[in-house]
Design an enzyme around this catalytic site. Structure first.
Site, PDB file in Angstrom:
ATOM      1  N   LYS A   1     -16.887 -27.279   3.036  1.00  0.00           N
ATOM      2  CA  LYS A   1     -15.494 -26.841   2.911  1.00  0.00           C
ATOM      3  C   LYS A   1     -15.203 -25.658   3.825  1.00  0.00           C
ATOM      4  O   LYS A   1     -15.976 -24.704   3.892  1.00  0.00           O
ATOM      5  CB  LYS A   1     -15.161 -26.471   1.469  1.00  0.00           C
ATOM      6  CG  LYS A   1     -13.668 -26.159   1.264  1.00  0.00           C
ATOM      7  CD  LYS A   1     -13.235 -26.255  -0.179  1.00  0.00           C
ATOM      8  CE  LYS A   1     -13.722 -25.101  -1.006  1.00  0.00           C
ATOM      9  NZ  LYS A   1     -13.032 -25.013  -2.311  1.00  0.00           N
TER      10      LYS A   1
ATOM     11  N   LEU B   1      -3.629 -24.313  -3.882  1.00  0.00           N
ATOM     12  CA  LEU B   1      -3.085 -23.784  -5.130  1.00  0.00           C
ATOM     13  C   LEU B   1      -2.733 -24.937  -6.061  1.00  0.00           C
ATOM     14  O   LEU B   1      -2.561 -26.078  -5.614  1.00  0.00           O
ATOM     15  CB  LEU B   1      -1.836 -22.940  -4.846  1.00  0.00           C
ATOM     16  CG  LEU B   1      -2.001 -21.783  -3.847  1.00  0.00           C
ATOM     17  CD1 LEU B   1      -0.652 -21.124  -3.581  1.00  0.00           C
ATOM     18  CD2 LEU B   1      -3.019 -20.769  -4.346  1.00  0.00           C
TER      19      LEU B   1
ATOM     20  N   GLU C   1      -8.044 -30.668   0.568  1.00  0.00           N
ATOM     21  CA  GLU C   1      -7.725 -30.173  -0.767  1.00  0.00           C
ATOM     22  C   GLU C   1      -6.400 -29.432  -0.720  1.00  0.00           C
ATOM     23  O   GLU C   1      -5.993 -28.944   0.332  1.00  0.00           O
ATOM     24  CB  GLU C   1      -8.785 -29.167  -1.261  1.00  0.00           C
ATOM     25  CG  GLU C   1     -10.151 -29.716  -1.495  1.00  0.00           C
ATOM     26  CD  GLU C   1     -11.090 -28.656  -2.064  1.00  0.00           C
ATOM     27  OE1 GLU C   1     -10.610 -27.525  -2.360  1.00  0.00           O
ATOM     28  OE2 GLU C   1     -12.280 -28.953  -2.219  1.00  0.00           O
TER      29      GLU C   1
ATOM     30  N   ASP D   1      -9.962 -18.885  -9.887  1.00  0.00           N
ATOM     31  CA  ASP D   1     -11.133 -18.703 -10.747  1.00  0.00           C
ATOM     32  C   ASP D   1     -10.676 -18.307 -12.154  1.00  0.00           C
ATOM     33  O   ASP D   1      -9.946 -17.334 -12.319  1.00  0.00           O
ATOM     34  CB  ASP D   1     -12.047 -17.612 -10.188  1.00  0.00           C
ATOM     35  CG  ASP D   1     -12.781 -18.054  -8.928  1.00  0.00           C
ATOM     36  OD1 ASP D   1     -12.784 -19.263  -8.659  1.00  0.00           O
ATOM     37  OD2 ASP D   1     -13.343 -17.191  -8.229  1.00  0.00           O
TER      38      ASP D   1
ATOM     39  N   THR E   1      -8.680 -26.975   3.386  1.00  0.00           N
ATOM     40  CA  THR E   1      -7.746 -26.655   2.304  1.00  0.00           C
ATOM     41  C   THR E   1      -6.318 -26.465   2.819  1.00  0.00           C
ATOM     42  O   THR E   1      -6.041 -26.625   4.001  1.00  0.00           O
ATOM     43  CB  THR E   1      -8.188 -25.379   1.577  1.00  0.00           C
ATOM     44  OG1 THR E   1      -8.193 -24.296   2.516  1.00  0.00           O
ATOM     45  CG2 THR E   1      -9.575 -25.526   0.999  1.00  0.00           C
TER      46      THR E   1
ATOM     47  N   GLU F   1     -17.060 -21.944   0.522  1.00  0.00           N
ATOM     48  CA  GLU F   1     -16.541 -22.188   1.868  1.00  0.00           C
ATOM     49  C   GLU F   1     -17.399 -21.538   2.942  1.00  0.00           C
ATOM     50  O   GLU F   1     -17.973 -20.458   2.728  1.00  0.00           O
ATOM     51  CB  GLU F   1     -15.104 -21.656   1.969  1.00  0.00           C
ATOM     52  CG  GLU F   1     -14.171 -22.351   1.002  1.00  0.00           C
ATOM     53  CD  GLU F   1     -12.831 -21.646   0.824  1.00  0.00           C
ATOM     54  OE1 GLU F   1     -11.871 -22.304   0.385  1.00  0.00           O
ATOM     55  OE2 GLU F   1     -12.747 -20.434   1.115  1.00  0.00           O
TER      56      GLU F   1
END
Length: 450
Positions: free
Chosen positions: A293, A381, A378, A100, A340, A185
């Site tokens: 997600k 990082l 995804e 973020d 992820t 998520e």
């Protein structure tokens, strides 16, 4: 595409846009720069881009006062560059999670309800509130100018549908990901940097607001155990499993522990089930795919307790698949399972944290395929190196390229984090373009020889 490689091997890639707070003025101010970046992505063969559609921006002025103008400007810009889009219905706060870079809270008029009723927010055992996302305890409580949380989310999605008709008709959007929790998520905010969490802490259970507490007391009473309460020995954010009674002394395997974990994880699934039901109503007839997600909580995966997964709401143990029930719920709504941490390798993790990202991805892929759900992925990082790219390639097509049609195991799409100056640096972008070509399967899988 090479003629020898069937089209079914192709995996599209969408790059996450890195934008400051989205206002019409900001989009217009950065228009030339953004156009240039989008053209570079298009030239690299990228299929599209992804962006969050922030609740905290669009409905910031008051209940049902929606302002979509900035997003319309952005979507037109992307469409003019002949790219497709993934959009995220983002009902969470931006700020407090890894990656973020700006702070966008949920609407103030929603947060103001929390002034007199702070239990609208997730709460840990010691009473600390997390304002990233409304607790699922208020999903069906008419606390927001007469609306429930589910109705807030539903009305927002309906407004998006009504205001974005031209872009939906033009099929600009390929996917609409529905945010179901912190960071978008489907999970509890068990590990939040705003609360002082540091990797690889196990996190904390987030069910001590009065609404979830009352719900647990009711279900415990219904099964004849009114004396059971919520755990008081689950530890703190940065504990290890063996320093807590609930995990270290195997309280999670007791009858009471199993009952709690079943309730805790089921509440999360019910939450997703309700919102996705509304999403399907809102976007009925649109030529878009819905997605959800799920977080790749890989730390303590190789510990018997799976403590970090359990505090987040994923009831996953060596003899209990915590991801298949989620996939089963998604299958009812024809929603893709977006996972992820595709870039991570065990060898790159701290051994003390007992990480298992590679095994975790394999387990989830297996669970999703058994429920016949579409899977996408995804990176967790930001990455710019060959080794990480190769790990993604291996995960999106575990068995490599198939010369006899679509592979039996293949993710349907990849969202790449993220667009920025570092990605576009000459060396990094050259490696990235090679990665895109291999993702698109114009040659057989192999390490990036660049």
């Amino acid at each position: 595409m090479q003629a020898s490689v069937p089209l079914g091997n192709y995996v599209p890639i969408y790059v996450m846009l890195q934008l400051d707070i989205i206002t019409t003025d900001n989009v217009l101010k950065d228009k030339t720069r953004l156009q240039m970046q989008l053209k570079q992505l298009q030239g690299a063969g990228v299929d599209g881009v992804m962006c969050d559609v922030w609740w905290g921006i669009v409905e910031s002025k008051g209940p049902k006062e929606y302002d979509w103008s900035a997003y319309k400007t952005l979507f037109q810009l992307v469409q003019d560059c002949n790219l497709k889009m993934q959009v995220v219905m983002s009902f969470h706060q931006c700020g407090g999670n890894i990656g973020d870079d700006v702070n966008i809270p949920i609407p103030r008029w929603v947060r103001d309800v929390g002034v007199t009723d702070p239990d609208i927010f997730y709460t840990n055992r010691t009473g600390n509130r997390n304002i990233e996302y409304l607790t699922i305890g208020v999903d069906n409580q008419p606390l927001f100018s007469g609306r429930t949380a589910i109705e807030l989310y539903s009305d927002y999605m309906k407004s998006f549908r009504e205001n974005m008709g031209e872009f939906l008709d033009a099929e600009l959007f390929t996917d609409i990901e529905v945010g179901l929790g912190p960071a978008g998520e489907l999970r509890y905010p068990s590990y939040s940097q705003n609360q002082g969490w540091v990797f690889p802490g196990i996190g904390e259970f987030q069910c001590y607001d009065k609404y979830l507490k009352a719900d647990f007391e009711e279900v415990a009473t219904n099964v004849g155990h009114s004396e059971w309460g919520l755990p008081i020995d689950g530890g703190e954010y940065n504990d290890n499993p063996d320093t807590t009674s609930f995990f270290g002394s195997k309280g999670y395997l007791s009858e009471k522990g199993k009952f709690f974990l079943t309730w805790y994880s089921n509440k999360l699934i019910i939450h997703g089930d309700q919102i996705l039901n509304e999403a399907n109503k809102a976007f009925l007839g649109c030529k878009v795919k819905l997605a959800c997600k799920i977080s790749g909580i890989h730390w303590w995966y190789k510990d018997a307790t799976h403590a970090a997964e359990l505090t987040a709401g994923y009831y996953n143990l060596h003899d209990r698949d915590g991801y298949r029930p989620i996939a089963r719920m998604l299958s009812r709504h024809y929603v893709a399972f977006n996972f992820t941490c595709l870039e991570m390798k065990n060898s790159k993790q701290d051994p003390a944290a007992k990480c298992g990202p590679q095994e975790l991805v394999q387990q989830v892929f297996s669970a999703v395929k058994r429920e016949e759900v579409v899977m996408a992925g995804e990176n967790a990082l930001e990455i710019y190196d060959r080794e990480a790219y190769n790990q993604i390639l291996l995960n999106v097509r575990p068995n490599g390229i198939s010369k006899n049609g679509p592979p039996k195991l293949k993710m349907e799409a990849l969202t790449f984090l993220r667009l920025g100056d570092e990605l576009l640096e000459k060396k990094n972008f050259r490696i990235f373009k090679a990665f895109v070509r291999k993702l698109h399967a114009d040659q057989v899988y192999m390490s990036l020889g660049i």
